[in-house]
Design a protein around this motif. Structure first.
Motif, PDB file in Angstrom:
ATOM      1  N   TYR A  50     -16.836  12.013 -39.969  1.00  0.00           N
ATOM      2  CA  TYR A  50     -15.621  10.936 -39.664  1.00  0.00           C
ATOM      3  C   TYR A  50     -14.239  11.512 -40.397  1.00  0.00           C
ATOM      4  CZ  TYR A  50     -12.330   7.140 -39.360  1.00  0.00           C
ATOM      5  OH  TYR A  50     -11.190   6.522 -38.726  1.00  0.00           O
ATOM      6  N   ASP A  51     -14.673  11.686 -41.813  1.00  0.00           N
ATOM      7  CA  ASP A  51     -13.307  11.989 -42.831  1.00  0.00           C
ATOM      8  C   ASP A  51     -12.915  13.484 -42.081  1.00  0.00           C
ATOM      9  OD1 ASP A  51     -13.883   9.677 -44.049  1.00  0.00           O
ATOM     10  OD2 ASP A  51     -15.030  10.769 -45.610  1.00  0.00           O
ATOM     11  N   CYS A  52     -13.455  14.385 -42.033  1.00  0.00           N
ATOM     12  CA  CYS A  52     -13.215  15.643 -41.618  1.00  0.00           C
ATOM     13  C   CYS A  52     -12.429  15.578 -40.370  1.00  0.00           C
ATOM     14  CB  CYS A  52     -14.253  16.873 -41.569  1.00  0.00           C
ATOM     15  SG  CYS A  52     -15.043  16.981 -43.216  1.00  0.00           S
ATOM     16  N   LEU A  53     -13.186  14.996 -39.384  1.00  0.00           N
ATOM     17  CA  LEU A  53     -12.528  14.818 -38.021  1.00  0.00           C
ATOM     18  C   LEU A  53     -11.227  13.976 -37.927  1.00  0.00           C
ATOM     19  CD1 LEU A  53     -15.526  14.060 -35.617  1.00  0.00           C
ATOM     20  CD2 LEU A  53     -14.296  16.415 -36.073  1.00  0.00           C
ATOM     21  N   ALA A  61     -20.059   7.872 -31.410  1.00  0.00           N
ATOM     22  CA  ALA A  61     -19.345   6.624 -31.926  1.00  0.00           C
ATOM     23  C   ALA A  61     -18.505   7.275 -32.843  1.00  0.00           C
ATOM     24  CB  ALA A  61     -20.184   5.777 -32.516  1.00  0.00           C
ATOM     25  N   VAL A  62     -18.791   8.144 -33.744  1.00  0.00           N
ATOM     26  CA  VAL A  62     -17.989   8.900 -34.992  1.00  0.00           C
ATOM     27  C   VAL A  62     -16.964   9.658 -34.080  1.00  0.00           C
ATOM     28  CG1 VAL A  62     -17.969  10.331 -36.608  1.00  0.00           C
ATOM     29  CG2 VAL A  62     -19.767   8.823 -36.680  1.00  0.00           C
ATOM     30  N   LEU A  63     -17.393  10.685 -33.201  1.00  0.00           N
ATOM     31  CA  LEU A  63     -16.464  11.428 -32.402  1.00  0.00           C
ATOM     32  C   LEU A  63     -15.278  10.323 -31.774  1.00  0.00           C
ATOM     33  CD1 LEU A  63     -18.718  13.980 -30.527  1.00  0.00           C
ATOM     34  CD2 LEU A  63     -17.527  14.122 -32.655  1.00  0.00           C
ATOM     35  N   ARG A  64     -15.699   9.346 -31.159  1.00  0.00           N
ATOM     36  CA  ARG A  64     -14.806   8.319 -30.352  1.00  0.00           C
ATOM     37  C   ARG A  64     -13.883   7.777 -31.435  1.00  0.00           C
ATOM     38  NH1 ARG A  64     -18.528   6.447 -27.364  1.00  0.00           N
ATOM     39  NH2 ARG A  64     -18.927   4.983 -29.070  1.00  0.00           N
ATOM     40  N   HIS A  80      -8.194   7.648 -35.023  1.00  0.00           N
ATOM     41  CA  HIS A  80      -7.481   7.462 -36.145  1.00  0.00           C
ATOM     42  C   HIS A  80      -7.375   8.848 -36.844  1.00  0.00           C
ATOM     43  CE1 HIS A  80      -9.920   3.842 -35.327  1.00  0.00           C
ATOM     44  NE2 HIS A  80      -8.948   3.393 -36.006  1.00  0.00           N
ATOM     45  N   PRO A  81      -6.382   9.769 -36.254  1.00  0.00           N
ATOM     46  CA  PRO A  81      -5.928  10.971 -36.958  1.00  0.00           C
ATOM     47  C   PRO A  81      -5.008  10.585 -38.204  1.00  0.00           C
ATOM     48  CG  PRO A  81      -4.792  10.628 -35.015  1.00  0.00           C
ATOM     49  CD  PRO A  81      -5.526   9.488 -34.973  1.00  0.00           C
ATOM     50  N   ILE A  82      -5.229  11.560 -39.100  1.00  0.00           N
ATOM     51  CA  ILE A  82      -4.146  11.079 -40.310  1.00  0.00           C
ATOM     52  C   ILE A  82      -3.271  12.400 -40.694  1.00  0.00           C
ATOM     53  CG2 ILE A  82      -5.957   9.427 -41.275  1.00  0.00           C
ATOM     54  CD1 ILE A  82      -6.680  11.413 -43.297  1.00  0.00           C
ATOM     55  N   CYS A  83      -3.632  13.491 -39.995  1.00  0.00           N
ATOM     56  CA  CYS A  83      -3.000  14.661 -40.876  1.00  0.00           C
ATOM     57  C   CYS A  83      -2.082  15.480 -39.856  1.00  0.00           C
ATOM     58  CB  CYS A  83      -3.946  15.557 -41.270  1.00  0.00           C
ATOM     59  SG  CYS A  83      -3.397  16.475 -42.634  1.00  0.00           S
ATOM     60  N   GLY A  84      -1.444  15.061 -38.742  1.00  0.00           N
ATOM     61  CA  GLY A  84      -0.794  15.506 -37.606  1.00  0.00           C
ATOM     62  C   GLY A  84      -1.473  16.547 -36.681  1.00  0.00           C
TER      63      GLY A  84
END
Length: 122
Positions: free
Chosen positions: A63-66, A100-103, A108-112
């Motif tokens: 999740y953190d990486c995606l 579920a993690v992919l969805r 919730h993107p955080i980095c543009g």
């Protein structure tokens, strides 16, 4: 046990990659035909998305990486997971959790960088 939504048979990985690239996205294709466990699937996703080497191989790290993807070029990145039904057949619980993690990460993107995923049978 809840029912797990299966991958789409309506589109192939090749077609999904073409569609992503036509809209300017970067396609990352994961061949899941031999991925029968949570561990091997997480490793496969990490490899095709070029996760940093120090990244953990668990659902929280996924999740953190995606939601970050700061090591990749700006824009949309599409994970195309072909053969996802292999994991669904061998470990439906892991399949459901990874989906579920992919969805959730797509929301919730955080980095543009935008993340989306497409699951296909082939």
């Amino acid at each position: 046990m809840s029912e797990v939504e299966m991958p789409s048979a309506d589109i192939t990985a090749h077609e999904a990659a073409r569609e992503a690239e036509e809209r300017g996205a970067t396609a990352h294709v994961l061949d899941g035909s031999d991925l029968t466990s949570k561990r091997t699937t997480l490793e496969g996703i990490a490899a095709v998305l070029n996760f940093p080497e120090w990244t953990g191989r668990n659902l929280d790290a996924l999740y953190d990486c995606l939601t970050d993807l700061s090591w990749l070029s700006e824009g949309e990145h599409v994970l195309i997971w072909s053969g996802a039904q292999t994991l669904a057949a061998h470990d439906p619980k892991a399949f459901g959790r990874i989906k579920a993690v992919l969805r959730d990460a797509a929301d919730h993107p955080i980095c543009g960088r935008t993340f989306t995923s497409v699951l296909t049978e082939r």
